[in-house]
Design a protein around this motif. Structure first.
Motif, PDB file in Angstrom:
ATOM      1  N   UNK A   1       1.588  13.075   0.054  1.00 33.29           N
ATOM      2  CA  UNK A   1       1.407  12.209   1.620  1.00 33.29           C
ATOM      3  C   UNK A   1       1.611  10.580   1.896  1.00 33.29           C
ATOM      4  N   UNK A   2       0.983  10.440   0.472  1.00 27.46           N
ATOM      5  CA  UNK A   2       0.927   9.309   0.267  1.00 27.46           C
ATOM      6  C   UNK A   2       2.024   7.588   0.645  1.00 27.46           C
ATOM      7  N   UNK A   3       2.908   8.660  -0.303  1.00 31.06           N
ATOM      8  CA  UNK A   3       4.159   7.939  -0.689  1.00 31.06           C
ATOM      9  C   UNK A   3       4.703   7.972   1.185  1.00 31.06           C
ATOM     10  N   UNK A   4       4.904   8.893   1.611  1.00 31.81           N
ATOM     11  CA  UNK A   4       5.338   9.592   2.526  1.00 31.81           C
ATOM     12  C   UNK A   4       4.796   8.497   3.625  1.00 31.81           C
ATOM     13  N   UNK A   5       3.324   8.085   3.846  1.00 32.51           N
ATOM     14  CA  UNK A   5       2.713   7.135   5.059  1.00 32.51           C
ATOM     15  C   UNK A   5       3.157   5.706   4.573  1.00 32.51           C
ATOM     16  N   UNK A   6       3.229   5.640   3.465  1.00 29.07           N
ATOM     17  CA  UNK A   6       4.126   3.880   3.462  1.00 29.07           C
ATOM     18  C   UNK A   6       5.236   4.190   3.717  1.00 29.07           C
ATOM     19  N   UNK A   7       5.812   5.218   4.244  1.00 26.65           N
ATOM     20  CA  UNK A   7       7.642   4.787   4.417  1.00 26.65           C
ATOM     21  C   UNK A   7       7.446   4.868   6.175  1.00 26.65           C
TER      22      UNK A   7
ATOM     23  N   UNK B   1       6.825  15.040   5.509  1.00 25.87           N
ATOM     24  CA  UNK B   1       5.831  15.275   3.558  1.00 25.87           C
ATOM     25  C   UNK B   1       5.780  16.577   3.675  1.00 25.87           C
ATOM     26  N   UNK B   2       5.564  17.602   4.814  1.00 29.55           N
ATOM     27  CA  UNK B   2       5.877  18.858   5.006  1.00 29.55           C
ATOM     28  C   UNK B   2       6.580  19.248   4.307  1.00 29.55           C
ATOM     29  N   UNK B   3       7.707  19.361   4.969  1.00 30.52           N
ATOM     30  CA  UNK B   3       8.900  19.938   4.978  1.00 30.52           C
ATOM     31  C   UNK B   3       9.493  19.295   3.132  1.00 30.52           C
TER      32      UNK B   3
ATOM     33  N   UNK C   1       0.469   3.228  -4.461  1.00 26.42           N
ATOM     34  CA  UNK C   1      -0.234   4.304  -5.736  1.00 26.42           C
ATOM     35  C   UNK C   1       0.821   5.476  -5.723  1.00 26.42           C
ATOM     36  N   UNK C   2       1.935   5.592  -5.792  1.00 24.01           N
ATOM     37  CA  UNK C   2       3.138   6.641  -5.604  1.00 24.01           C
ATOM     38  C   UNK C   2       3.473   6.905  -6.926  1.00 24.01           C
ATOM     39  N   UNK C   3       3.080   5.720  -7.571  1.00 22.59           N
ATOM     40  CA  UNK C   3       4.296   5.329  -8.460  1.00 22.59           C
ATOM     41  C   UNK C   3       3.687   4.189  -9.502  1.00 22.59           C
ATOM     42  N   UNK C   4       2.163   3.704  -9.436  1.00 20.75           N
ATOM     43  CA  UNK C   4       1.470   2.612 -10.330  1.00 20.75           C
ATOM     44  C   UNK C   4       1.685   3.344 -11.314  1.00 20.75           C
ATOM     45  N   UNK C   5       0.684   2.180 -12.162  1.00 23.91           N
ATOM     46  CA  UNK C   5       0.396   2.541 -13.856  1.00 23.91           C
ATOM     47  C   UNK C   5      -0.189   3.606 -13.625  1.00 23.91           C
TER      48      UNK C   5
END
Length: 210
Positions: free
Chosen positions: A136-142, A164-166, A20-24
């Motif tokens: 936070x979405x992308x960090x969660x995926x990682x 993700x805070x940092x 979702x961080x890099x979708x259409x």
């Protein structure tokens, strides 16, 4: 910005299962921002359209570990697609240079106003409320930590942040300094102010003050 078959071609590189961080939807938001910026400058709108639509077509491949640099791959793929569909060579050159330059970590400076607009619009989508959500979405995926109180930003040795805070402190809040257009800088300052308020509230909640 106008819709046409090339927009649909670009859309075909984005599966519904993408991050979702890099979708259409990210491309659509960048498109809206680029349209706003384009209205402030004398720039070829069609070139900006194509650069926006195709700028992240390699993202899914990079996320899957198939390629190392989605911007470099995307520029080559866009060149092939646009040439096959009869886009003028000069416009293709500008579009592909913009795609190569848009990546935050690449040492490629935009060589045209269209490239500057793509860079600014793409970075603006990483700021503000949407930027916080994407981070936070992308960090969660990682599988990255939301916040580690034992590793404050100033002690974090990484460029992007180990939490993700940092990441908000080390990358996101610095994005206004990377704006190439005055119009983009104005929007970025407003969005940075929101992120700063979010961080202040986050700190207060972590400390139990709110």
């Amino acid at each position: 910005m106008a819709d046409d078959s090339l927009r649909a071609v670009a859309r075909s590189y984005f599966a519904d299962s993408m991050s979702p961080a890099h979708d259409w939807h990210h491309v659509q938001r960048v498109e809206a921002l680029a349209e706003r910026l384009t209205g402030e400058y004398a720039v070829d709108e069609r070139t900006v359209e194509l650069a926006v639509w195709f700028h992240d077509i390699g993202r899914a491949r990079e996320d899957a570990g198939e390629i190392d640099d989605h911007a470099a791959w995307g520029a080559r793929e866009a060149e092939r697609v646009l040439a096959e569909r009869g886009v003028a060579d000069g416009r293709i050159d500008t579009v592909t240079q913009a795609i190569r330059a848009h990546r935050y970590s690449n040492a490629v400076e935009p060589a045209s106003r269209a490239a500057e607009i793509l860079c600014d619009a793409d970075n603006l989508d990483a700021l503000g409320a949407v930027g916080v959500a994407r981070s936070f979405t992308y960090g969660g995926e990682l599988g990255e930590t939301i916040h580690d109180p034992d590793l404050p930003p100033e002690a974090d040795p990484t460029a992007a942040g180990q939490s993700q805070y940092n990441h908000l402190h080390k990358k996101i809040l610095d994005l206004p300094e990377r704006m190439y257009t005055d119009a983009g800088r104005d929007i970025a300052e407003d969005r940075r102010a929101f992120v700063e308020r979010f961080v202040d509230r986050f700190d207060a909640e972590v400390d139990g003050r709110r």
